[in-house]
Write an enzyme that holds these catalytic residues in place. Structure first.
Site, PDB file in Angstrom:
ATOM      1  CE  LYS A  59       9.593 -25.095  13.482  1.00  0.00           C
ATOM      2  NZ  LYS A  59       8.785 -23.542  13.782  1.00  0.00           N
ATOM      3  CG  ASN A  60      10.591 -19.934  13.823  1.00  0.00           C
ATOM      4  OD1 ASN A  60       9.873 -20.858  13.421  1.00  0.00           O
ATOM      5  ND2 ASN A  60      10.052 -19.246  14.926  1.00  0.00           N
ATOM      6  CB  CYS A  85       2.324 -26.309  18.032  1.00  0.00           C
ATOM      7  SG  CYS A  85       3.613 -27.043  18.110  1.00  0.00           S
ATOM      8  NE  ARG A 139      -0.207 -20.765  15.813  1.00  0.00           N
ATOM      9  CZ  ARG A 139       1.224 -21.354  15.833  1.00  0.00           C
ATOM     10  NH1 ARG A 139       1.261 -22.487  16.004  1.00  0.00           N
ATOM     11  NH2 ARG A 139       2.320 -20.667  15.338  1.00  0.00           N
ATOM     12  CG  ASP A 180       8.479 -20.005  19.599  1.00  0.00           C
ATOM     13  OD1 ASP A 180       7.393 -20.419  19.947  1.00  0.00           O
ATOM     14  OD2 ASP A 180       8.958 -19.512  18.445  1.00  0.00           O
ATOM     15  NE  ARG A 184       5.915 -29.206  13.648  1.00  0.00           N
ATOM     16  CZ  ARG A 184       4.969 -28.095  14.087  1.00  0.00           C
ATOM     17  NH1 ARG A 184       4.057 -28.555  15.122  1.00  0.00           N
ATOM     18  NH2 ARG A 184       5.065 -27.100  13.499  1.00  0.00           N
TER      19      ARG A 184
HETATM   20  C1  UD1 Z   1       5.666 -17.428  14.505  1.00  0.00           C
HETATM   21  C2  UD1 Z   1       6.664 -18.459  14.822  1.00  0.00           C
HETATM   22  C3  UD1 Z   1       6.401 -18.955  15.914  1.00  0.00           C
HETATM   23  C4  UD1 Z   1       6.476 -18.068  17.220  1.00  0.00           C
HETATM   24  C5  UD1 Z   1       5.489 -16.804  16.777  1.00  0.00           C
HETATM   25  C6  UD1 Z   1       5.202 -15.749  17.845  1.00  0.00           C
HETATM   26  C7  UD1 Z   1       7.284 -19.031  12.430  1.00  0.00           C
HETATM   27  C8  UD1 Z   1       7.324 -20.183  11.647  1.00  0.00           C
HETATM   28  N1  UD1 Z   1       6.744 -19.245  13.456  1.00  0.00           N
HETATM   29  O1  UD1 Z   1       4.351 -17.865  14.379  1.00  0.00           O
HETATM   30  O2  UD1 Z   1       7.474 -19.968  16.374  1.00  0.00           O
HETATM   31  O3  UD1 Z   1       5.640 -18.513  18.307  1.00  0.00           O
HETATM   32  O4  UD1 Z   1       5.786 -16.347  15.359  1.00  0.00           O
HETATM   33  O5  UD1 Z   1       6.661 -15.031  17.736  1.00  0.00           O
HETATM   34  O6  UD1 Z   1       7.902 -17.959  12.322  1.00  0.00           O
HETATM   35  N2  UD1 Z   1      -2.717 -13.668  14.621  1.00  0.00           N
HETATM   36  C9  UD1 Z   1      -4.023 -13.467  14.159  1.00  0.00           C
HETATM   37  N3  UD1 Z   1      -4.151 -13.474  12.748  1.00  0.00           N
HETATM   38  C10 UD1 Z   1      -3.295 -13.572  11.694  1.00  0.00           C
HETATM   39  C11 UD1 Z   1      -1.975 -14.047  12.320  1.00  0.00           C
HETATM   40  C12 UD1 Z   1      -1.538 -14.057  13.427  1.00  0.00           C
HETATM   41  O7  UD1 Z   1      -4.708 -13.264  15.037  1.00  0.00           O
HETATM   42  O8  UD1 Z   1      -3.488 -13.569  10.759  1.00  0.00           O
HETATM   43  C13 UD1 Z   1      -2.377 -13.958  16.013  1.00  0.00           C
HETATM   44  C14 UD1 Z   1      -2.139 -15.461  16.260  1.00  0.00           C
HETATM   45  O9  UD1 Z   1      -3.157 -16.258  16.591  1.00  0.00           O
HETATM   46  C15 UD1 Z   1      -1.192 -15.203  17.602  1.00  0.00           C
HETATM   47  C16 UD1 Z   1      -0.383 -13.800  17.286  1.00  0.00           C
HETATM   48  O10 UD1 Z   1      -1.112 -13.301  16.160  1.00  0.00           O
HETATM   49  O11 UD1 Z   1      -1.930 -14.966  18.519  1.00  0.00           O
HETATM   50  C17 UD1 Z   1       0.987 -14.034  16.772  1.00  0.00           C
HETATM   51  O12 UD1 Z   1       1.125 -14.851  15.979  1.00  0.00           O
HETATM   52  P1  UD1 Z   1       2.213 -14.777  14.672  1.00  0.00           P
HETATM   53  O13 UD1 Z   1       3.125 -13.649  14.975  1.00  0.00           O
HETATM   54  O14 UD1 Z   1       1.367 -14.658  13.355  1.00  0.00           O
HETATM   55  O15 UD1 Z   1       2.909 -16.004  14.714  1.00  0.00           O
HETATM   56  P2  UD1 Z   1       3.066 -17.164  13.752  1.00  0.00           P
HETATM   57  O16 UD1 Z   1       3.708 -16.407  12.558  1.00  0.00           O
HETATM   58  O17 UD1 Z   1       2.312 -18.089  13.778  1.00  0.00           O
END
Ligand code: UD1
Length: 422
Positions: free
Chosen positions: A23-24, A117, A122, A308, A400
Site C-alpha cells: 500500500k505504501n 489515521c 501529523r 506500522d 484501508r
Molecule cells: C508513512 C506511511 C505510514 C508509516 C509512516 C512511518 C505511507 C503512505 N504511510 O506515513 O504507514 O506509519 O510513514 O513509517 O507511506 N512529520 C512532521 N512533518 C512533516 C511530515 C512528518 O512533523 O511534514 C512527522 C509526523 O508527524 C510523524 C513523523 O514525522 O511523527 C513520521 O511521519 P512520516 O514519516 O512523514 O509518515 P507518513 O509519510 O505520514
C-alpha cells in the site's frame, strides 16, 4: 452502517500467502503517475479503500484510470485539474502526495488538509517547506490548502528537519521534473521510497541514492509512461507472521525482492518463532512451542522496527509468557488498540507512546473496536489467537490497508467473516 469482523479464534494457521503490492508504495506511485506524459500500468494493485480514494482523486484531476484484473492502467489528463475532490482527499493522509504532481501539471493545487489515521499530530510542514523552497507559494484558508508555482519548480539542496517518509516522497516527485538538480539530505530510507524512485526512473527520471540518507535528482523536462510492479507489502507480511506467533502453525509468504519481514523476524524469533527462507521469493514463519515475551522493542525509521508493525506484533504476543514492552518513537498515539487488547484478556498497560504487556494471559472472545488501521489489524490478530468468538467493530479502518483480511486468514484455516452491520 459499520463493518465488523467476526472471529472464532484458537486455531493454528497453515498455508501460503502471496503478498499483495505494498500500500505504501502503490499510493505515492499512483500520484507520481500524473508526472508521466504517457500511459502508466501499476501491477497487482490491491483493492484497498485508500486505492479507491486515490483513483477517485486521479479521475477528478482528469486522468483516465481503468482496472484490468489486478492492474491499474492510467492515461494522462488532456486538461489537468488542480483541485482535489474533497470527500476522497479527506479520507486519507496520502492525498498529500498530489501536491507536487498537480503543481507540476497545473502550476496550482488546492486540497483539504489531509485526513488519515489519528495517530497523534501529523503535520505536513516539511512537504510544504521543501516545495516553497523550490518556488511554490502556499496559503491556507480554513482547512483548505492552496499552492501556486507560476513557473517550473527549481532544484534545491535541502536538509529535511526529520526523515519523513511522505515528505521525502513529495520532494523526490517535485525534484524529478524540477529545473536543475536537487539534493535531499536526511531523507527517509524506507524500501517504498526506493520503489517510488525505481518507478520514476523507469519513466525517464534520474534519481540516485534512494534508500540512503542523501538522494540526488537530476531534474528532467518531461517523463514518459512505464509499467511497474511495486514491492510486496511488508506490513501485511508482519500481520500474517504476528498471527502465526499468536496462533501457532506454519505459513509461507511469497513475494519478490528483499525479505518482507526485515526487523520483525528477529523479534518473532525472540518470542519463540522460527523464520527461514526455504526457496527464492518465499519466507516461512513457524511457531510450535510456547510463546515468550520479548522485552523492550522500540520502533524507528527504516531500517528500524516499523511503527506500522508494532500493533500487529503486539496482538500476536499478547498471550506470551513474560514481558513485552513496545515503544513507538514515530507517532504519539499508536496504541489506541490497548483497550481492545485488555477486553480480550490481555494484561496491558499503556502510557503515552508505550504499550507494556505481561503474560501469560488467557485470551477470550470479546467485542472490541478498531480506532485505526494497524491497531484494528492488531485486534484481529489477537482475536484469532483468543478462545471463543470475538467481534472487531470499525473494520472499515482495516479495509484501508488490507483488501480482504478475513479471506486472507480463512485461506490459512482461520475462522473469520466480514459482515456489514446496520
Ligand atoms: C508513512 C506511511 C505510514 C508509516 C509512516 C512511518 C505511507 C503512505 N504511510 O506515513 O504507514 O506509519 O510513514 O513509517 O507511506 N512529520 C512532521 N512533518 C512533516 C511530515 C512528518 O512533523 O511534514 C512527522 C509526523 O508527524 C510523524 C513523523 O514525522 O511523527 C513520521 O511521519 P512520516 O514519516 O512523514 O509518515 P507518513 O509519510 O505520514
Amino acid at each position: 452502517m459499520g463493518e465488523i469482523l467476526r472471529v472464532r479464534g484458537g486455531r493454528p494457521l497453515e498455508g501460503t500467502v502471496r503478498l499483495p503490492s505494498a500500500k505504501n508504495s502503490v499510493l505515492p506511485i499512483l500520484a507520481a503517475a500524473m508526472l508521466a506524459d504517457g500511459p502508466v500500468v501499476v501491477r497487482n494493485v490491491p483493492d484497498l479503500a485508500d486505492v479507491r480514494a486515490s483513483v477517485a482523486i486521479l479521475r477528478a484531476l482528469g486522468l483516465t484510470v481503468r482496472r484490468r484484473g489486478p492492474d491499474l492502467h492510467l492515461l494522462p489528463a488532456a486538461v489537468p485539474g488542480w483541485q482535489l475532490p474533497e470527500a476522497p482527499a479527506r479520507t486519507m493522509r496520502s492525498s498529500v502526495f498530489y501536491l507536487a504532481p498537480v503543481l507540476h501539471r497545473a502550476h496550482r493545487v488546492r486540497m483539504p488538509l489531509p485526513g488519515g489515521c489519528k495517530l497523534g499530530p501529523r503535520p505536513i510542514d516539511i512537504h510544504l517547506d521543501g516545495l516553497c523552497r523550490m518556488g511554490a507559494r502556499a496559503a491556507c484558508e480554513g482547512d483548505w490548502l492552496e499552492l501556486r508555482a507560476p513557473g517550473r519548480l527549481r532544484g534545491i539542496d535541502y536538509t529535511l528537519r526529520l526523515p519523513s517518509v511522505g515528505a521525502t516522497e513529495t520532494l523526490v516527485m517535485a525534484a524529478a521534473l524540477a529545473q536543475g538538480d536537487t539534493v535531499l539530505r536526511n531523507a527517509a530510507r524506507e524500501p517504498e521510497i526506493q520503489d517510488l524512485a525505481e518507478f520514476l526512473n523507469r519513466c525517464g527520471a534520474r534519481i540516485e541514492g534512494a534508500g540512503s540518507p542523501v538522494i540526488r535528482v537530476q531534474g528532467k523536462a518531461a517523463l514518459h509512461g512505464a509499467r511497474h510492479q511495486p514491492i510486496p507489502d511488508r506490513i501485511v507480511a508482519a500481520t500474517v507472521a504476528a498471527a502465526v506467533a499468536g496462533c501457532g502453525g506454519s505459513v509461507t509468504l511469497l513475494g519478490t525482492g528483499q525479505d518482507p519481514l526485515g526487523p520483525v523476524a528477529g523479534v518473532l524469533e525472540r518470542a519463540g518463532c522460527h523464520t527461514d527462507h526455504p526457496a527464492a521469493e518465499s519466507w516461512r514463519v513457524q511457531r510450535q512451542g510456547s510463546l515468550r515475551g520479548v522485552g523492550l522493542v522500540r520502533t524507528g525509521v527504516w531500517p528500524g522496527f516499523s511503527t506500522d508493525a508494532a500493533p500487529v506484533v503486539a496482538g500476536g504476543l499478547l498471550a506470551a509468557q513474560g514481558d513485552t514492552v513496545l515503544e513507538d518513537t514515530v507517532f504519539e498515539d499508536r496504541f489506541a488498540c490497548a483497550e481492545g487488547f485488555a477486553l480480550l484478556g490481555g494484561q496491558v498497560c499503556r502510557r503515552g507512546r508505550v504499550l507494556a504487556m505481561h503474560g501469560p494471559a488467557r485470551l477470550h472472545g470479546a467485542r472490541v473496536r478498531a480506532a485505526d488501521l494497524r491497531g484494528g489489524a492488531g485486534l484481529v490478530v489477537a482475536a484469532l489467537s483468543a478462545g471463543g468468538e470475538s467481534v472487531v467493530e470499525g473494520a472499515e479502518y482495516v479495509r484501508r490497508g488490507y483488501a480482504d483480511l478475513a479471506g486472507l486468514f480463512r485461506d490459512l484455516g482461520g475462522v473469520i467473516q466480514s459482515e456489514t452491520q446496520r
